[in-house]
Every structure is written in structure tokens, then in C-alpha cells.
Scaffold this motif. Sequence first.
Motif, short mmCIF file in Angstrom:
data_model
loop_
_atom_site.label_atom_id
_atom_site.label_comp_id
_atom_site.label_asym_id
_atom_site.label_seq_id
_atom_site.Cartn_x
_atom_site.Cartn_y
_atom_site.Cartn_z
N GLU A 1 0.85 -1.20 0.00
CA GLU A 1 0.00 0.00 0.00
C GLU A 1 0.88 1.25 0.00
O GLU A 1 0.60 2.22 -0.70
N ILE A 2 1.94 1.22 0.81
CA ILE A 2 2.85 2.36 0.88
C ILE A 2 3.47 2.62 -0.50
O ILE A 2 3.69 3.75 -0.88
N ARG A 3 3.73 1.54 -1.22
CA ARG A 3 4.36 1.68 -2.53
C ARG A 3 3.35 1.90 -3.64
O ARG A 3 3.69 1.86 -4.82
N CYS B 1 7.83 -6.75 0.29
CA CYS B 1 8.29 -5.43 -0.18
C CYS B 1 9.48 -5.56 -1.12
O CYS B 1 9.92 -4.58 -1.69
#
Lengths: 248, 267
Positions: free
Chosen positions: A103-105, A152
Motif C-alpha cells: 500500500e505504501i508503494r 516489499c
Amino acid sequence: MSEILQIKDVRKWFNSEGKKLLVLDGISFDVRAGEFIGIVGPSGCGKTTLLRIIAGLEKQDEGEVLLRGKPIKGPGQDRAMVFQDYALFPWRNVIGNILFGLEIRNIPKKEALEKANRFIKLVGLEGFERSYPHELSGGMRQRVALARALVCEPEILLMDEPLSALDAQTRNVMQSELVRIWSETKKTIIYVTHNIEEAVYMADRIVVLSKRPAKLLDLAEVKMERPRDRFSKEFIDLRAKIFRLIQS
Amino acid sequence: MRLERVKDFFIFFASIGLFLALWEAYYWIFVKNPFILSPPSKVLVTFVQLVIGDPKFAETGFSMPLDMLYSLYHYLYGFSIAILIGFSLGLIAGWSKKVEKFLYPVIELIRPIPPIAWIPIAILLLKLTHTAAAFIIFIGAVFPILLNTMYGVSSVEKKYVEAAMTLGATKTAILLKKVIIPASMPAFFNGLRVGSGVAWMCVVAAELFGVSQYGLGYKIQLARLYHSPDVVISYMLAIGIIGLILDRLYRGTENRLLKWRRGFVVE
């Protein structure tokens, strides 16, 4: 193999009741890409501090830590860490925890889910996607933490005694699993442990630290083929050698 | 287990039944005057008439559904602003020690003043308006929400923030959205529930002063002037029931949204 990480003469002091306490005393070593590095040393010697410096969560007072030649300024997407107590997000279920980094990426949802499911399979968590951390056993939480970091696809995976809370049986199983996952994903792994056997079983090279203030005692190469036999003479000899080195 | 439940059920009705019986007896033995107190038997009839809008009451402006709507309007008006301000300030003050230190003196000065003590200034400043009522409700609800949110944010364990950072969440906005806010939700909901209880009490207090021609609090006061204790008590009952429903609503939402917190129970 190329050097991905260079640690050059790192010193770190802690403030303790107004006094400065030297924790890391001039640590230097290089890490090659794709290598499995073990860091061993007595409890409280500063192993975790060293790992936190590489993660960018803390800053050394002297010396340099270079990642692909550039100094580390803080945490980054090229490194992921697995914590000693896992630090899973209790408000997210298993799949939610694993999706966090994606989600962060800003990875599209469908792609992220596919990827998360692949890593759930890799660490053997099928069927527990919707479970919350408090519903899982220690070994399963550890797998979630591992998948959450691996998904990740960091260049370097930092692990801080991730197996120390497990019973001996589960720990041995997880060690084999880790070696399998490492050989499948080809990540660089830096693995901190106080358990010498664990390091000898898994690592390519072992950074041996003294008790505080931590000095580099040895950078031991482990030449045995994997999977390693814990009861072979070579294994026991190396284990004993490192043990004596730390004791002295 | 089943027997236990039958027993609990019995105790529940025995408790309420005994209370009503004593009340009824007290009225017929000591009071016997319908202008100063009503027995529960009378209150029940009046309550039903008020709810269904019996012309006997509707003609004098006593329409309980309408009064409920007005009271809920006041409640939502003041409470939503309290949530907005209490949550945002709580978030900032919980995140930054400097802001907390700066806000603390003002908070500690204003907090001990009962919301009801604000009514005169609210009426002077805002006249007899819905906004004056909302202001009192805001004062009552904002502190529990603010302080609980602040506590929740400042007690988020560092390890979660660090874990998020090593997973790539290095921007403050993302940390707030993905870690700090979800991790402090239990404390926030606690503040919400306490704040809602205070807000509902403030609705009644504010309306007593006649901020509008409708509202449960206003009608209690009006019914006293008409010497109709049955109406007064019916409205008291309505206030209690709505307060209870609101509390259950928050508890229900909380349990649904925060099921991750139900630790140690594996079902």
C-alpha cells in the motif's frame, strides 16, 4: 560478488544517567549482495543497535555506513526489518499486515493481493489470511512478520533475533524455512542472534562481537554445504570456536 | 447456563416491577395529587399518547417525535463539531509534545468548568438559537474526545511506528493515516462514548433555557409550568431511552470496528 553494504569504523555511545556509555567500538565489515550474514555476540552487546543503524532507525556517532556507496540517512524502501517481537499491526489481519508495504508503494490492489498471496504461500500461512495477530501462535506471527518484510522485495532484509521467542523444535524448523526462502528469493540477509548454533546453521559469514563495548572479534566464514548437519565435526568445531572467542 | 439466564431474567423484571410498585404505592398513600406527581400507571398512558401524537397533547405543541428530532439535531450539531475539533487537536497534541505543552494550560483551566455554567454566556453571545445549544453540547463533549485521542496517540507503541518506517512508510502523513490513527482508535472510541453521554446531558440542560420551541429538555420545563408531572416524567423517560440507545450504538460500532482488540479470545 559486489559489496552492497559497507560498515566503516562505526562508533556509538548511549546516554545513561548523564554518562556516556560506549556501545559500538569501531565496527567495520562489508556485506556482499545476496549474502546471508549472521551477527552474534553476548546479550546487550549492541548487536541490535548495529542493526538499527543499518535500518536507519538510529544514527552512529562516528564512522560511516554506506549502502551501495551512499551514506544511510534514515529508513528506506531498500531495507526491511523483522523485529524481535514481530511488531505486527494488531489492527490488521494477516493479509492486511502483509499488504502494508505494498500500500505504501501504491501498488494496484489486484497486483498487491496476488503478490501477498504468493508470499503467504511461501511462508506457509494459507488458510490464516483473515486471522488477527492475537489469534496466532508465536511461530505463525514470525512467518507473518517475515512475509510482510519479504513482500516489499527489499534489497536487504534485516532480522533481529526473530526466532528467540520460539521453542527449540519450532526454531529449528523455522531456520530451515529461512534458508529455503533465502535461497529462493536471493535476498541479502543480516541476521542478529545470540544463538551461535543458529548463525552457524544459516549464515555464509558470521560477524562475532565482544561484550560491551562491542568490538569486532572475528568475521568467520562458514564453508559447509547446506543443508548443514548440526552434529558434524565441522559444525561443532566452528560453534565451539566462536563460543570460546566470545567467552574470552 | 440456561438456568442462570432464566434467573437473570427474573431478577431483571423483579427489580423493575418492585420499583414501579413502590412508586405507585407512594403516590396513592402519600401524594394523591395529579398536579405534583403521577403514578407509573398514568405515566405509561401519557407516554404512549405522546409518542403516537394524541391530539390532546399535539394541540398544545407536545409532539414527542418532533421533540426527539429537535433534540437529536442539537446533539448532532454540537457533537459533530466536538468530534471534529477534539479529534484533530487530540491528534496533533498527542503527536507533538510542544503542542501538548502549549494547549495544556488552557485545557486544564477550562475543563473543570461544568458545561452548564457556560449556558448564560452562550445565550448572551449566540442568543436563544440552536447554535447556543450546540455550543453547550460542544463544550461538554470536546474534552473527553480530545483528551482520550491525545492519550491514545501518545501511547502508540514506538515499535509500530518503527516497523512501518522500515516497511517504507517514512512520510509523517502516511504514518499518521496508517499507524497512529488506527492504533489509537480504541482510546478515541472511549472518548467518543464518554463524550456522547455528556453531550446528551447537555442537550437537556441547554434546552431547559428555551433555545427553541421544540426539544425534550424544553418540553420538560414547559410541562412543569402546565403542572403535568405525567408529561414531565414521560419526557424524562424518553431522554433516558435515547441516551441508552446512543450508548449501545457506540458500543456496537466499537465492537464491530475494533474486533482486532478482542485479545486472548480465539473463536
